[in-house]
Scaffold this motif. Structure first.
Motif, mmCIF file in Angstrom:
data_model
loop_
_atom_site.group_PDB
_atom_site.id
_atom_site.type_symbol
_atom_site.label_atom_id
_atom_site.label_comp_id
_atom_site.label_asym_id
_atom_site.label_seq_id
_atom_site.Cartn_x
_atom_site.Cartn_y
_atom_site.Cartn_z
ATOM 1 N N LEU A 149 -31.914 34.117 -22.332
ATOM 2 C CA LEU A 149 -30.833 34.694 -21.531
ATOM 3 C C LEU A 149 -29.775 35.348 -22.416
ATOM 4 O O LEU A 149 -29.240 36.410 -22.064
ATOM 5 C CB LEU A 149 -30.203 33.605 -20.656
ATOM 6 N N VAL A 150 -29.454 34.729 -23.534
ATOM 7 C CA VAL A 150 -28.458 35.311 -24.445
ATOM 8 C C VAL A 150 -28.939 36.665 -24.961
ATOM 9 O O VAL A 150 -28.169 37.622 -25.063
ATOM 10 C CB VAL A 150 -28.170 34.336 -25.606
ATOM 11 N N ARG A 160 -24.621 45.802 -19.930
ATOM 12 C CA ARG A 160 -24.440 44.357 -19.925
ATOM 13 C C ARG A 160 -24.722 43.803 -18.531
ATOM 14 O O ARG A 160 -24.208 44.299 -17.526
ATOM 15 C CB ARG A 160 -23.007 43.984 -20.342
ATOM 16 N N TYR A 161 -25.544 42.752 -18.493
ATOM 17 C CA TYR A 161 -25.807 42.031 -17.247
ATOM 18 C C TYR A 161 -24.852 40.847 -17.217
ATOM 19 O O TYR A 161 -25.090 39.814 -17.843
ATOM 20 C CB TYR A 161 -27.263 41.591 -17.188
ATOM 21 N N ASN A 162 -23.778 41.006 -16.476
ATOM 22 C CA ASN A 162 -22.682 40.047 -16.530
ATOM 23 C C ASN A 162 -22.919 38.807 -15.692
ATOM 24 O O ASN A 162 -22.177 37.825 -15.843
ATOM 25 C CB ASN A 162 -21.378 40.716 -16.064
ATOM 26 N N ALA A 316 -20.328 37.175 -20.629
ATOM 27 C CA ALA A 316 -19.631 38.350 -20.096
ATOM 28 C C ALA A 316 -18.140 38.327 -20.383
ATOM 29 O O ALA A 316 -17.477 39.368 -20.296
ATOM 30 C CB ALA A 316 -19.857 38.446 -18.586
ATOM 31 N N THR A 317 -17.574 37.180 -20.722
ATOM 32 C CA THR A 317 -16.145 37.102 -21.022
ATOM 33 C C THR A 317 -15.823 37.530 -22.449
ATOM 34 O O THR A 317 -14.655 37.493 -22.836
ATOM 35 C CB THR A 317 -15.631 35.667 -20.814
ATOM 36 N N PRO A 325 -22.012 42.931 -31.308
ATOM 37 C CA PRO A 325 -22.525 42.576 -29.974
ATOM 38 C C PRO A 325 -22.142 41.164 -29.578
ATOM 39 O O PRO A 325 -21.944 40.292 -30.428
ATOM 40 C CB PRO A 325 -24.038 42.738 -30.130
ATOM 41 N N ALA A 326 -22.063 40.939 -28.270
ATOM 42 C CA ALA A 326 -21.582 39.654 -27.771
ATOM 43 C C ALA A 326 -22.579 38.528 -27.980
ATOM 44 O O ALA A 326 -22.192 37.354 -27.981
ATOM 45 C CB ALA A 326 -21.259 39.776 -26.273
#
Length: 520
Positions: A149-150, A160-162, A316-317, A325-326
């Motif tokens: 998922l990450v 982005r899939y938030n 997403a935050t 990248p997040a």
């Protein structure tokens, strides 16, 4: 003249548009630095490699600097997107200043909680070998799907899939994705909130009895009234606006979870075991009853690892750019969190079963500790343990309810095309809290509810991420990667059906023996 590597440096859209929730982005965008390296490796060495661009073209150097400056600007600012104002109004994506520390707090608060307290109940039905094996397999399985998922959060460059439902729609299609993911994620949030009200209210009642004793009040509150008190506290804390604003509560929940988990199993192991203790799995008169009880026990273990419906929301935050990248800080925080989760869940399950065996009550190790050793342990230590459980339940209620709050406000903003006012937002959260309270009053069977929740929501954790990986990443057909994820996903679906049947059987079986309301 042969084409030089410098001329292949970058291709940039003329008018970039930048915004923070990401919805659309040009596909196929490559890092200019990587493109340059590929060009150098493909062209090999030529005599013109030593020729400086300034001697070949009078505008070579200024153009190169402009392109490099534009590249750096895009990497620092973020992805090229189209503005979606609705995401800026919703609790999940309203604030994007998260970091690896916030990710660790949220994941730890979501991963350790009351569900760990009922793990010894599962061991009472499974025994030593199958209990430890099932817990180990479930931990490794869910950790791998967490990594999936990450990585899929930004599977498409710049997009982005938030939310979990958004990723399901990208993998399964718009309509099918909603049908497959919306019910289990909302059910998991609402079911966890209901179970938190049950354990929180009962723990508050036990804390009051320990501290005050029988002389405190001639008319003590009933269990249902304690549920109401706990629900009221949850509603007050739920007025915090978004997911990042509850990072402090998640820190409190994480610290209290680690503390009371350690205290519970240490206190249980340090006391003398009850004399008639046995480690043989609980036997039933019929093979069907034994099968259903084992399925319910496995559902309890699956429910102990719920929380994947929050992974994409937590990620997403965080801000995300091409350069940073997040998924990097998210995975860093998740690894720390799940190391602590393992140090909490395994000792509780193993130590609790060693201390109480198949005498473990259906309420879990906390009820066993109070029932067997309330007179052996100092009142102060026992009261502190119960108080930490209450604090953790209050914190966990907030993070598990946030996706439900986000869904409510998304429906409102899509119809009105404006953000929720303070009063509308508060109304949604008050309504959600009291609906969870009424469900908890109707179904006060914690261990049975945990098994059913684990069965119905198991695809969210164990099955759907494997299917999403195949459908989005598209590995080579009939390769090991392809077979591995399809088999893992369908095993998760099969286990979900079996565990759900076991959870329903357990609720019906307990419902025939217990009353809904206790006299005190």
């Amino acid at each position: 003249m042969e084409e030089r590597p410098e001329t292949e440096l970058i291709s940039i859209p003329a008018t970039p548009r930048v915004s923070t929730p990401e919805i659309q982005t040009p596909s196929g965008q490559r890092s200019p630095r990587q493109a340059s390296k590929e060009a150098k490796s493909s062209t090999g060495w030529t005599p013109t490699s030593f020729i400086s661009p300034r001697f070949l073209s009078p505008i070579g150097t200024p153009m190169k600097r402009a392109l490099i400056n534009m590249k750096g600007y895009l990497e620092e600012v973020g992805h090229l997107t189209k503005l979606n104002p609705q995401d800026a109004w919703l609790p999940i994506t309203e604030s994007r200043n998260g970091n690896a520390h916030y990710a660790a707090f949220h994941n730890l608060n979501a991963g350790v909680g009351f569900q760990a307290l009922v793990l010894p109940v599962a061991f009472a039905f499974l025994g030593w070998s199958w209990g430890i094996l099932s817990l180990t397999i479930a931990y490794c399985w869910q950790l791998y799907t967490l990594w999936i998922l990450v990585q899929l959060h930004e599977a498409v460059p710049g997009k982005r899939y938030n939310r979990y439902v958004e990723l399901a729609q990208a993998a399964f299609g718009e309509r099918l994705g909603v049908w497959l993911a919306l019910f289990p994620t909302v059910y998991l949030s609402a079911g966890t909130a209901t179970a938190l009200i049950l354990i929180g209210g009962e723990t508050m009642k036990l804390f009051f009895q320990i501290v005050c004793g029988p002389l405190c009040s001639s008319n003590p509150l009933t269990t249902v009234e304690w549920y109401l008190v706990f629900t009221s506290l949850c509603i007050v804390l739920s007025q915090l606006p978004n997911l990042n604003s509850i990072a402090g509560l998640s820190l409190v929940g994480a610290v209290t979870a680690i503390t009371y988990s350690t205290m519970v199993w240490v206190l249980s192991v340090s006391q003398q075991r009850p004399p008639p203790i046995s480690y043989e799995p609980i036997s039933f008169p019929s093979s069907a009853a034994s099968f259903f009880s084992i399925m319910n026990a496995l559902g309890i273990i699956a429910f102990a690892f719920r929380g994947h419906n929050l992974v994409l929301e937590i990620q997403a935050t965080m801000p995300s750019t091409f350069k940073h990248p997040a998924h990097v800080p998210m995975w860093r925080g998740a690894k720390v969190a799940y190391a602590f989760i393992a140090m909490c869940l395994f000792p509780i399950a193993i130590g609790g079963f060693w201390a109480y065996g198949n005498l473990m009550p259906s309420g879990g190790i906390l009820n066993a500790l109070y029932g067997f050793h309330s007179h052996d342990i100092p009142r102060g230590i026992l009261a502190l343990t119960f108080l930490l459980v209450v604090f953790n339940c209050l914190s966990s209620f907030q993070i598990y309810s946030m996706p439900a709050f986000d869904s409510f406000e998304a429906g409102y903003t899509s119809r009105t095309n404006r953000p929720c006012s303070i009063w509308v937002r508060s109304g949604f959260r008050v309504l959600y809290g009291f609906v969870s309270f009424f469900i908890g009053v109707a179904l006060p069977f914690l261990s049975s509810l945990a098994g059913l929740l684990g069965g119905l929501t198991l695809p969210v954790t164990f099955a759907y991420p494997c299917f999403m990986w195949v459908l989005i990443k598209r590995p080579s057909k009939y390769s090991f990667n392809w077979y591995f994820h399809w088999i893992l996903g369908w095993l998760g679906i099969a286990f979900s059906l079996a565990f759900s049947i076991g959870g329903i059987w357990s609720i019906v079986n307990n419902g025939l023996k217990l009353k809904f309301f206790k006299p005190n």
